[in-house]
Design a protein around this motif. Structure first.
Motif, PDB file in Angstrom:
ATOM      1  N   GLY A  50       1.151  -0.896  -0.146  1.00 37.79           N
ATOM      2  CA  GLY A  50      -0.182  -0.331  -0.028  1.00 37.79           C
ATOM      3  C   GLY A  50       0.779   1.080   0.121  1.00 37.79           C
ATOM      4  O   GLY A  50       2.266   1.271  -0.398  1.00 37.79           O
ATOM      5  N   ARG A  51      -0.075   2.305   0.169  1.00 36.22           N
ATOM      6  CA  ARG A  51       0.302   3.677   0.815  1.00 36.22           C
ATOM      7  C   ARG A  51       2.046   3.652   1.110  1.00 36.22           C
ATOM      8  O   ARG A  51       2.790   4.187   1.070  1.00 36.22           O
ATOM      9  CB  ARG A  51      -0.475   4.785   1.456  1.00 36.22           C
ATOM     10  CG  ARG A  51      -1.300   4.473  -0.002  1.00 36.22           C
ATOM     11  CD  ARG A  51      -2.174   5.634   0.231  1.00 36.22           C
ATOM     12  NE  ARG A  51      -3.392   5.863  -1.182  1.00 36.22           N
ATOM     13  CZ  ARG A  51      -4.562   7.419  -0.738  1.00 36.22           C
ATOM     14  NH1 ARG A  51      -4.646   7.906   0.578  1.00 36.22           N
ATOM     15  NH2 ARG A  51      -5.330   6.989  -1.471  1.00 36.22           N
ATOM     16  N   ARG A  80       4.359   2.100  -0.428  1.00 32.44           N
ATOM     17  CA  ARG A  80       5.099   3.404  -1.728  1.00 32.44           C
ATOM     18  C   ARG A  80       6.170   4.814  -0.789  1.00 32.44           C
ATOM     19  O   ARG A  80       7.404   4.707  -1.862  1.00 32.44           O
ATOM     20  CB  ARG A  80       4.109   3.202  -2.220  1.00 32.44           C
ATOM     21  CG  ARG A  80       3.816   2.415  -3.140  1.00 32.44           C
ATOM     22  CD  ARG A  80       2.719   2.938  -4.362  1.00 32.44           C
ATOM     23  NE  ARG A  80       1.780   3.704  -3.727  1.00 32.44           N
ATOM     24  CZ  ARG A  80       0.244   2.765  -3.864  1.00 32.44           C
ATOM     25  NH1 ARG A  80       0.535   1.492  -3.889  1.00 32.44           N
ATOM     26  NH2 ARG A  80      -0.741   3.552  -3.032  1.00 32.44           N
ATOM     27  N   ALA A  81       5.985   4.838  -0.105  1.00 30.53           N
ATOM     28  CA  ALA A  81       5.999   5.631   0.354  1.00 30.53           C
ATOM     29  C   ALA A  81       8.144   5.162   1.252  1.00 30.53           C
ATOM     30  O   ALA A  81       9.054   6.666   2.086  1.00 30.53           O
ATOM     31  CB  ALA A  81       5.853   6.842   1.850  1.00 30.53           C
TER      32      ALA A  81
END
Length: 287
Positions: free
Chosen positions: A114-115, A118-119
């Motif tokens: 999820g985010r 990616r971060a």
């Protein structure tokens, strides 16, 4: 009962690996000797490592001073023994910190995706875009050259390796049958990551830990060599090389040779130890 049976099995397997791989046996023996020497330095050192005696300066190796004396008359062997304590302590603290934080961050990112994944991935990419030793130099220069700041800087530059490694290994395993079985049994994400996935990837991480210990020793010595690490008169291998380098042209080879040799052997042992640890710790190899 299973733990009692598993321990002898692990010891027998370790003995089998060491008998079949003399390089690993050499690396393990050298590492154990290095750790033992560092722990027993106060009892093994024949002289005070910071006590000066100018009348005894620049003496070559002899029966009284096996590795000679430096420009202030300090016994080089005693300073090497105490320097091993400091360099190993810095390396062990930095690698432990980066391993714990990096492996947990990478494992949770690899499991959940999820985010956040990616971060964190972009953060690691940005961090690794910098020359890591230069980044450590900048951090120590900004924070000050205390030992704890050297540990923090060394941990930060090692952190991306563990995040990437743990993320990749966990992402590969998160859909495995045994993970699905743990999930179906009612285990939450945190329990699966901490209780199942992290122990499973530990044998592979052991290789990275061993390599990072060698790099951490070099990093601490390199910072001290450049004047950004531990300061004199503290006995530290990088300082000893830096101080001795000024006197090489005068023929005082022992000032640099012995600290440099200690650094080389320490890093070599940790580098060679990695593959052997993977073979010893990996349950799939015990067949």
């Amino acid at each position: 009962m299973s733990a009692a049976l598993g321990r002898p099995s692990l010891l027998r397997h370790a003995g089998w690996v060491l008998r079949g791989n003399l390089v690993t046996a050499f690396a393990l023996g050298g590492t154990a000797l290095l750790v033992l020497v560092a722990l027993l330095a106060p009892w093994l050192a024949a002289y005070d490592p910071i006590a000066t005696n100018v009348a005894n300066a620049m003496r070559p190796p002899s029966a009284a001073h096996w590795f000679g004396t430096d420009q202030l008359g300090r016994d080089i062997l005693s300073r090497l023994l105490y320097g091993a304590r400091l360099d190993l302590a810095i390396a062990a603290a930095a690698v432990s910190l980066s391993f714990v934080l990096g492996a947990m961050i990478g494992a949770f990112c690899g499991y959940h995706g999820g985010r956040l994944d990616r971060a964190v991935g972009r953060f690691v990419d940005v961090l690794m875009a910098f020359p890591l030793f230069v980044l450590a130099m900048a951090m120590v220069a900004a924070l000050g050259n205390q030992v704890q700041n050297i540990v923090y800087a060394t941990a930060v530059i090692n952190l991306p390796f563990y995040i990437r490694f743990a993320r990749t290994e966990v992402a590969v395993r998160r859909q495995a049958g045994w993970v699905e079985a743990a999930r179906a049994s009612g285990n939450g994400g945190a329990r699966i990551v901490l209780g199942f996935l992290l122990p499973n990837i530990l044998p592979n991480v052991a290789v990275q830990i061993s390599l990072n210990l060698g790099w951490a020793i070099l990093n601490a010595a390199g910072l001290s060599f450049l004047g950004l690490g531990v300061t004199a008169p503290t006995p530290e291998w990088g300082i000893m090389v830096a101080e001795g380098a000024r006197f090489i042209s005068a023929g005082h080879w022992w000032l640099v040779a012995f600290p440099g040799l200690a650094l080389m052997l320490a890093v070599l042992c940790f580098n060679l130890l990695g593959d052997g640890l993977r073979d010893i710790l990996d349950p799939r190899m015990r067949t």
